[in-house]
Enzyme design. Structure first.
Site, PDB file in Angstrom:
ATOM      1  N   ARG A  63       0.977  -1.465   0.091  1.00 34.03           N
ATOM      2  CA  ARG A  63       0.260   0.096  -0.009  1.00 34.03           C
ATOM      3  C   ARG A  63       1.136   1.143   0.204  1.00 34.03           C
ATOM      4  NH1 ARG A  63      -1.441   2.166   4.834  1.00 34.03           N
ATOM      5  NH2 ARG A  63      -1.876  -0.248   5.611  1.00 34.03           N
TER       6      ARG A  63
ATOM      7  N   TYR B   4     -16.797  18.455 -14.257  1.00 34.40           N
ATOM      8  CA  TYR B   4     -16.787  17.151 -14.734  1.00 34.40           C
ATOM      9  C   TYR B   4     -18.253  17.102 -12.469  1.00 34.40           C
ATOM     10  CZ  TYR B   4     -16.885  11.763 -13.542  1.00 34.40           C
ATOM     11  OH  TYR B   4     -16.837  10.264 -13.492  1.00 34.40           O
TER      12      TYR B   4
ATOM     13  N   ASP C 113      -6.852  19.814 -13.207  1.00 38.39           N
ATOM     14  CA  ASP C 113      -7.472  18.389 -13.654  1.00 38.39           C
ATOM     15  C   ASP C 113      -7.325  18.471 -15.124  1.00 38.39           C
ATOM     16  OD1 ASP C 113      -9.351  16.169 -14.036  1.00 38.39           O
ATOM     17  OD2 ASP C 113     -10.501  16.721 -13.450  1.00 38.39           O
TER      18      ASP C 113
ATOM     19  N   LYS D  42      -9.095   7.408 -18.739  1.00 41.92           N
ATOM     20  CA  LYS D  42      -9.403   8.560 -19.889  1.00 41.92           C
ATOM     21  C   LYS D  42      -8.355   8.160 -20.882  1.00 41.92           C
ATOM     22  CE  LYS D  42     -13.313   9.181 -17.287  1.00 41.92           C
ATOM     23  NZ  LYS D  42     -13.123  10.036 -16.632  1.00 41.92           N
TER      24      LYS D  42
HETATM   25  C1  PLP Z   1     -13.474  10.722 -15.739  1.00 41.78           C
HETATM   26  C2  PLP Z   1     -13.358  11.942 -14.586  1.00 41.78           C
HETATM   27  C3  PLP Z   1     -12.871  12.530 -13.402  1.00 41.78           C
HETATM   28  C4  PLP Z   1     -12.797  11.038 -12.739  1.00 41.78           C
HETATM   29  O1  PLP Z   1     -12.415   9.762 -12.625  1.00 41.78           O
HETATM   30  P1  PLP Z   1     -12.566   8.296 -12.539  1.00 41.78           P
HETATM   31  O2  PLP Z   1     -10.785   7.696 -12.856  1.00 41.78           O
HETATM   32  O3  PLP Z   1     -13.807   7.546 -13.058  1.00 41.78           O
HETATM   33  O4  PLP Z   1     -13.121   8.183 -11.467  1.00 41.78           O
HETATM   34  C5  PLP Z   1     -12.819  13.399 -13.055  1.00 41.78           C
HETATM   35  N1  PLP Z   1     -12.619  14.391 -14.146  1.00 41.78           N
HETATM   36  C6  PLP Z   1     -12.699  14.026 -15.315  1.00 41.78           C
HETATM   37  C7  PLP Z   1     -12.582  15.369 -16.009  1.00 41.78           C
HETATM   38  C8  PLP Z   1     -13.458  13.006 -15.413  1.00 41.78           C
HETATM   39  O5  PLP Z   1     -13.263  13.387 -16.921  1.00 41.78           O
END
Ligand code: PLP
Length: 383
Positions: free
Chosen positions: A55, A107, A176, A201
């Site tokens: 961890r 998001y 982000d 993504k």
């Molecule tokens: C999908 C997404 C998230 C969250 O990520 P997960 O891997 O689904 O927890 C956060 N910010 C953006 C812009 C996203 O597209």
């Protein structure tokens, strides 16, 4: 030559492929092994080698962390079990009574985490237009959250301009960078303090893994994020780390094609009579076009549009495509279509950040551009 490469001096593609990895010292394997061990031998009590417990850290995760950090131009990187787990760790840097500013378009999960998990724990959470950040800042503002391009309206936020206002009073700027990836923009080089990712993504890129990431150059923040990663324990397993790193090796070549395929789709959409507005930063009429030109290498693979026929037309189009699959998520090889107001952004429904019901969002994938354009066109033609 056994000297380690100085990756910081090398090109993006070289860093993507060689960052954090290299022929295994024992076997010579060119790929990072998936190391499943949960614990590691100590040579004497408390005297361990690089790792003690998985961890806290393990070799496969360490390889991914070094890889993605070097792509973001960061000294420190931390992998998490999901994008939301990464965001949670970053928001937990704040204390009760601190003010967190979020963009009005973001998001849905970020909004939900801030307003339904962290606000009840004492954070003051506010959303607003970051183009007028000065009006939103309060004496207790400690963090400004940027998403650019935003999801799903594809607005562009000027990272340097936000940094300038936020840093005047020492507030942290978090970006982000999920939509852009480090191939399109590197927020730390524009002055941001922290970058977060959903590696689910574009970085993973194949719709086969869920993961998150945090990068920073600030040693004090790195200490605290590393502490949270270990103490709260939302860490990815070694196989997930392997999949993300495997995706990263082809990131630049995939992003190039995502961007050019998106341009082909945009070109058709702006001409189609059923389409009311096309949202893509490549368009000269887009509010953020000039900022995007400055801050990004290209305009990205996400495209949104609205329909003259309103919500029912949007739902119809989502059902009529045959190559674009109706699904949430984005950034993978296959093209996806969705209606954010009913799907990814349903948690914003009753808020001021609610998404128009007639908006359709596309994640333009890597299929043939001609097939993608024809698929959307036939769905629009049959409205
Ligand atoms: C999908 C997404 C998230 C969250 O990520 P997960 O891997 O689904 O927890 C956060 N910010 C953006 C812009 C996203 O597209």
């Amino acid at each position: 030559m056994d000297d380690p490469l100085d990756l910081t001096a090398l090109g993006f593609e070289t860093r993507a492929i060689h960052g954090g990895t290299g022929p295994d010292g024992v076997s010579g394997a060119v790929n990072t092994p998936i190391n499943v061990s949960s614990t590691f031998k100590q040579d004497a009590v408390g005297e361990y080698r690089a790792f003690d417990y998985a961890r806290t850290g393990n070799p496969t995760r360490a390889s991914l962390e070094a890889n993605l950090a070097v792509l973001e131009g960061a000294t420190f990187g931390f992998a998490f079990a999901s994008g939301m787990a990464a965001e949670d760790a970053v928001m937990r840097l704040l204390h009760p009574g601190d003010h967190l500013i979020l963009p009005s378009d973001m998001y849905g999960g970020t909004f939900r985490l801030a307003t339904q998990v962290l606000a009840p724990a004492g954070l003051e959470v506010e959303t607003g237009d970051l183009d007028h950040l000065g009006d939103l800042m309060r004496p207790n503002t400690r963090m400004v959250w940027i998403e650019t391009p935003t999801n799903p309206r594809l607005r562009i936020i000027d990272i340097r301009a936000v940094v300038e206002v936020a840093h005047r009073q020492g507030a942290l700027v978090v970006v982000d960078n999920t939509f852009a990836t480090p191939w399109l923009q590197q927020p730390l080089s524009l002055g941001a303090d922290i970058v977060v990712h959903s590696t689910t993504k574009y970085l993973g890129g194949h719709s086969d893994v869920v993961g998150g990431f945090v990068a920073t150059n600030n040693p004090e923040l790195a200490d605290r994020i590393g502490f949270l990663q270990n103490a709260a324990g939302a860490v990815p397993g070694p196989f997930d780390c392997f999949l993300v790193q495997r995706g990263i090796k082809t990131l630049s070549i995939r992003m190039e094609r995502h961007c050019s395929n998106a341009l082909a789709v945009v070109e058709m959409l702006v001409e189609h009579p059923a389409v009311a507005t096309v949202l893509h930063p490549s368009l000269p009429g887009h509010d953020g076009h000039e900022t995007a030109r400055r801050q990004m290498r290209a305009y990205g693979g996400m495209v949104s549009f609205t329909l003259g026929g309103g919500e029912s037309a949007a739902l119809d189009v989502c059902q009529r495509t045959r190559i674009f699959t109706l699904a949430e998520s984005l950034g993978a090889v296959e093209s996806l279509i969705e209606n954010p107001s009913r799907m990814t952004h349903a948690s914003l429904a009753s808020s001021t950040s609610a998404v128009p019901a007639d908006l359709v969002r596309l994640s333009v994938g890597l299929e043939s551009a001609d097939d993608l354009v024809a698929d959307i066109r036939q769905a629009l033609d049959s409205l």
